[in-house]
Scaffold this motif. Structure first.
Motif, PDB file in Angstrom:
ATOM      1  N   ILE A  80      10.625   5.474  -6.826  1.00  0.00           N
ATOM      2  CA  ILE A  80      10.046   4.922  -5.590  1.00  0.00           C
ATOM      3  C   ILE A  80      11.160   4.412  -4.679  1.00  0.00           C
ATOM      4  CG2 ILE A  80       8.649   3.019  -4.686  1.00  0.00           C
ATOM      5  CD1 ILE A  80       6.871   3.344  -7.154  1.00  0.00           C
ATOM      6  N   TYR A  81      12.145   3.728  -5.261  1.00  0.00           N
ATOM      7  CA  TYR A  81      13.266   3.203  -4.471  1.00  0.00           C
ATOM      8  C   TYR A  81      14.016   4.337  -3.777  1.00  0.00           C
ATOM      9  CZ  TYR A  81      17.651   0.895  -3.373  1.00  0.00           C
ATOM     10  OH  TYR A  81      18.751   0.415  -2.717  1.00  0.00           O
ATOM     11  N   HIS A  82      14.279   5.426  -4.488  1.00  0.00           N
ATOM     12  CA  HIS A  82      14.983   6.563  -3.876  1.00  0.00           C
ATOM     13  C   HIS A  82      14.125   7.224  -2.806  1.00  0.00           C
ATOM     14  CE1 HIS A  82      18.540   6.345  -6.273  1.00  0.00           C
ATOM     15  NE2 HIS A  82      17.849   6.395  -7.407  1.00  0.00           N
ATOM     16  N   ARG A  83      12.816   7.301  -3.024  1.00  0.00           N
ATOM     17  CA  ARG A  83      11.919   7.864  -2.005  1.00  0.00           C
ATOM     18  C   ARG A  83      11.919   7.013  -0.745  1.00  0.00           C
ATOM     19  NH1 ARG A  83       6.912  10.693  -3.064  1.00  0.00           N
ATOM     20  NH2 ARG A  83       6.167  10.537  -0.964  1.00  0.00           N
ATOM     21  N   LEU A  84      11.911   5.683  -0.916  1.00  0.00           N
ATOM     22  CA  LEU A  84      11.917   4.796   0.250  1.00  0.00           C
ATOM     23  C   LEU A  84      13.244   4.872   0.990  1.00  0.00           C
ATOM     24  CD1 LEU A  84      10.073   1.670  -1.162  1.00  0.00           C
ATOM     25  CD2 LEU A  84       9.217   3.299   0.517  1.00  0.00           C
ATOM     26  N   ASN A  85      14.344   5.112   0.279  1.00  0.00           N
ATOM     27  CA  ASN A  85      15.645   5.262   0.933  1.00  0.00           C
ATOM     28  C   ASN A  85      15.722   6.538   1.758  1.00  0.00           C
ATOM     29  OD1 ASN A  85      16.995   2.941   0.365  1.00  0.00           O
ATOM     30  ND2 ASN A  85      17.899   3.700  -1.525  1.00  0.00           N
ATOM     31  N   LEU A  86      14.928   7.548   1.411  1.00  0.00           N
ATOM     32  CA  LEU A  86      14.943   8.806   2.158  1.00  0.00           C
ATOM     33  C   LEU A  86      14.127   8.756   3.437  1.00  0.00           C
ATOM     34  CD1 LEU A  86      14.627  11.382  -0.777  1.00  0.00           C
ATOM     35  CD2 LEU A  86      16.684  10.741   0.515  1.00  0.00           C
ATOM     36  N   LEU A  87      13.277   7.719   3.587  1.00  0.00           N
ATOM     37  CA  LEU A  87      12.470   7.604   4.807  1.00  0.00           C
ATOM     38  C   LEU A  87      13.365   7.383   6.011  1.00  0.00           C
ATOM     39  CD1 LEU A  87       9.481   5.394   3.588  1.00  0.00           C
ATOM     40  CD2 LEU A  87       9.468   7.838   4.063  1.00  0.00           C
ATOM     41  N   PRO A  88      13.028   7.945   7.156  1.00  0.00           N
ATOM     42  CA  PRO A  88      13.859   7.739   8.345  1.00  0.00           C
ATOM     43  C   PRO A  88      13.792   6.280   8.785  1.00  0.00           C
ATOM     44  CG  PRO A  88      11.878   8.927   8.934  1.00  0.00           C
ATOM     45  CD  PRO A  88      11.876   8.806   7.440  1.00  0.00           C
ATOM     46  N   ALA A  89      14.932   5.755   9.233  1.00  0.00           N
ATOM     47  CA  ALA A  89      14.996   4.364   9.693  1.00  0.00           C
ATOM     48  C   ALA A  89      14.365   4.262  11.070  1.00  0.00           C
ATOM     49  CB  ALA A  89      16.439   3.897   9.727  1.00  0.00           C
ATOM     50  N   MET A  90      13.656   3.144  11.288  1.00  0.00           N
ATOM     51  CA  MET A  90      13.050   2.880  12.601  1.00  0.00           C
ATOM     52  C   MET A  90      14.144   2.341  13.520  1.00  0.00           C
ATOM     53  SD  MET A  90       9.715   3.440  12.331  1.00  0.00           S
ATOM     54  CE  MET A  90       8.979   2.427  13.563  1.00  0.00           C
ATOM     55  N   LYS A  91      14.214   2.869  14.741  1.00  0.00           N
ATOM     56  CA  LYS A  91      15.232   2.406  15.687  1.00  0.00           C
ATOM     57  C   LYS A  91      14.588   1.564  16.745  1.00  0.00           C
ATOM     58  CE  LYS A  91      18.392   6.142  14.875  1.00  0.00           C
ATOM     59  NZ  LYS A  91      19.219   7.159  15.410  1.00  0.00           N
ATOM     60  N   ARG A 116       0.837  -1.204   0.000  1.00  0.00           N
ATOM     61  CA  ARG A 116       0.000   0.000   0.000  1.00  0.00           C
ATOM     62  C   ARG A 116       0.871   1.253   0.000  1.00  0.00           C
ATOM     63  NH1 ARG A 116      -4.141   1.286  -1.438  1.00  0.00           N
ATOM     64  NH2 ARG A 116      -4.629   2.739   0.185  1.00  0.00           N
ATOM     65  N   ILE A 117       1.959   1.246   0.778  1.00  0.00           N
ATOM     66  CA  ILE A 117       2.865   2.401   0.803  1.00  0.00           C
ATOM     67  C   ILE A 117       3.510   2.588  -0.565  1.00  0.00           C
ATOM     68  CG2 ILE A 117       5.049   3.233   1.759  1.00  0.00           C
ATOM     69  CD1 ILE A 117       4.174   1.947   4.430  1.00  0.00           C
ATOM     70  N   ILE A 118       3.955   1.495  -1.176  1.00  0.00           N
ATOM     71  CA  ILE A 118       4.564   1.589  -2.506  1.00  0.00           C
ATOM     72  C   ILE A 118       3.530   2.085  -3.515  1.00  0.00           C
ATOM     73  CG2 ILE A 118       5.516   0.200  -4.397  1.00  0.00           C
ATOM     74  CD1 ILE A 118       6.944  -1.460  -2.239  1.00  0.00           C
ATOM     75  N   GLY A 119       2.289   1.622  -3.401  1.00  0.00           N
ATOM     76  CA  GLY A 119       1.235   2.084  -4.310  1.00  0.00           C
ATOM     77  C   GLY A 119       0.952   3.564  -4.158  1.00  0.00           C
ATOM     78  N   GLN A 120       0.927   4.065  -2.917  1.00  0.00           N
ATOM     79  CA  GLN A 120       0.682   5.492  -2.702  1.00  0.00           C
ATOM     80  C   GLN A 120       1.846   6.331  -3.218  1.00  0.00           C
ATOM     81  OE1 GLN A 120      -2.742   5.096  -2.154  1.00  0.00           O
ATOM     82  NE2 GLN A 120      -2.294   7.111  -1.360  1.00  0.00           N
ATOM     83  N   ILE A 121       3.074   5.862  -3.006  1.00  0.00           N
ATOM     84  CA  ILE A 121       4.230   6.600  -3.520  1.00  0.00           C
ATOM     85  C   ILE A 121       4.220   6.581  -5.045  1.00  0.00           C
ATOM     86  CG2 ILE A 121       6.754   6.613  -3.647  1.00  0.00           C
ATOM     87  CD1 ILE A 121       6.804   5.637  -0.770  1.00  0.00           C
ATOM     88  N   SER A 122       3.796   5.464  -5.635  1.00  0.00           N
ATOM     89  CA  SER A 122       3.765   5.388  -7.105  1.00  0.00           C
ATOM     90  C   SER A 122       2.769   6.384  -7.697  1.00  0.00           C
ATOM     91  CB  SER A 122       3.436   3.969  -7.557  1.00  0.00           C
ATOM     92  OG  SER A 122       2.074   3.673  -7.350  1.00  0.00           O
ATOM     93  N   LEU A 123       1.709   6.697  -6.958  1.00  0.00           N
ATOM     94  CA  LEU A 123       0.773   7.716  -7.447  1.00  0.00           C
ATOM     95  C   LEU A 123       1.422   9.091  -7.476  1.00  0.00           C
ATOM     96  CD1 LEU A 123      -2.557   6.747  -5.674  1.00  0.00           C
ATOM     97  CD2 LEU A 123      -1.979   6.495  -8.075  1.00  0.00           C
ATOM     98  N   GLU A 124       2.238   9.371  -6.459  1.00  0.00           N
ATOM     99  CA  GLU A 124       2.886  10.676  -6.390  1.00  0.00           C
ATOM    100  C   GLU A 124       4.046  10.784  -7.379  1.00  0.00           C
ATOM    101  OE1 GLU A 124       4.056  10.941  -2.330  1.00  0.00           O
ATOM    102  OE2 GLU A 124       2.000  10.800  -1.591  1.00  0.00           O
ATOM    103  N   GLU A 125       4.706   9.673  -7.651  1.00  0.00           N
ATOM    104  CA  GLU A 125       5.903   9.696  -8.491  1.00  0.00           C
ATOM    105  C   GLU A 125       5.618   9.366  -9.949  1.00  0.00           C
ATOM    106  OE1 GLU A 125       8.905  10.641  -7.643  1.00  0.00           O
ATOM    107  OE2 GLU A 125       8.404  10.951  -5.541  1.00  0.00           O
TER     108      GLU A 125
END
Length: 196
Positions: free
Chosen positions: A185-196, A119-128
């Motif tokens: 999409i891959y570059h957008r996902l790489n920019l997301l903050p990592a969960m600690k 779902r997250i990838i699908g939403q990002i794909s709409l924006e990108e």
């Protein structure tokens, strides 16, 4: 709260269900939506001699929500059912594979994790997405993509794992219309903050 409008009176009330047995402490809040008509015609054109009453009851376990919000959320329950149907049909979970509860619980948790990631990838794909890059059936303006569409367009892409200079790359064909969108999409996902 009483709302008045075109021949119909509405009244919202909140209350609790009373039990005769004092030991039972289950009293979820209820919201009653009463509506009645005076001297109007019914749906079939029959003149009503007595007012027509309709009472809708909503049971809610969250006491902080106002009655209007509870009714609005209830009327939007079809959206939730659409997501459940998508989870079952698009991810092939109509029938769980095991007769053991623990195994089915694990499969549902993994499916839920996968569903949320898709779902997250699908939403990002709409924006990108760029309509000039996509094929004719995919360049329409949509509000959301189904999970099956995300899997067919972005997950089932043919690719090649390439190593060069001690680094690994995923290479897609140049003629693939979704490769540029997948790269964004891959570059957008790489920019997301990592969960600690």
């Amino acid at each position: 709260m009483t709302l008045r409008g075109s021949g119909r009176n509405n009244c919202l009330q909140c209350g609790h269900l009373g039990f005769l047995d004092c030991r039972i402490n289950l009293s979820p809040p209820q919201i009653y939506d009463h509506s009645w008509k005076f001297w109007k015609k019914s749906k079939k054109g029959q003149v009503l001699l007595f007012p027509e009453y309709r009472i809708d009851t909503y049971w809610c376990s969250v006491e902080q929500l106002p009655p209007d919000e509870v009714i609005r959320l209830y009327h939007d329950h079809g959206t939730s059912e659409q997501f459940h149907a998508e989870l079952k049909s698009d991810m092939a979970l109509e029938r769980l594979p095991s007769g053991r509860f623990a195994s089915n619980s694990l499969i549902l948790h993994l499916a839920m994790l996968t569903y949320n990631m898709l779902r997250i990838i699908g939403q990002i794909s709409l924006e990108e997405s760029d309509p000039n890059e996509l094929p004719g059936i995919r360049n329409k303006k949509v509000l959301r993509r189904r999970i099956r569409t995300v899997m067919q367009d972005l997950m089932y892409m043919a690719g090649r794992l390439v190593t060069r200079g001690r680094q690994w790359y995923l290479s897609f064909g140049q003629l693939n219309p979704f490769s540029k969108m997948m790269e964004r999409i891959y570059h957008r996902l790489n920019l997301l903050p990592a969960m600690k």
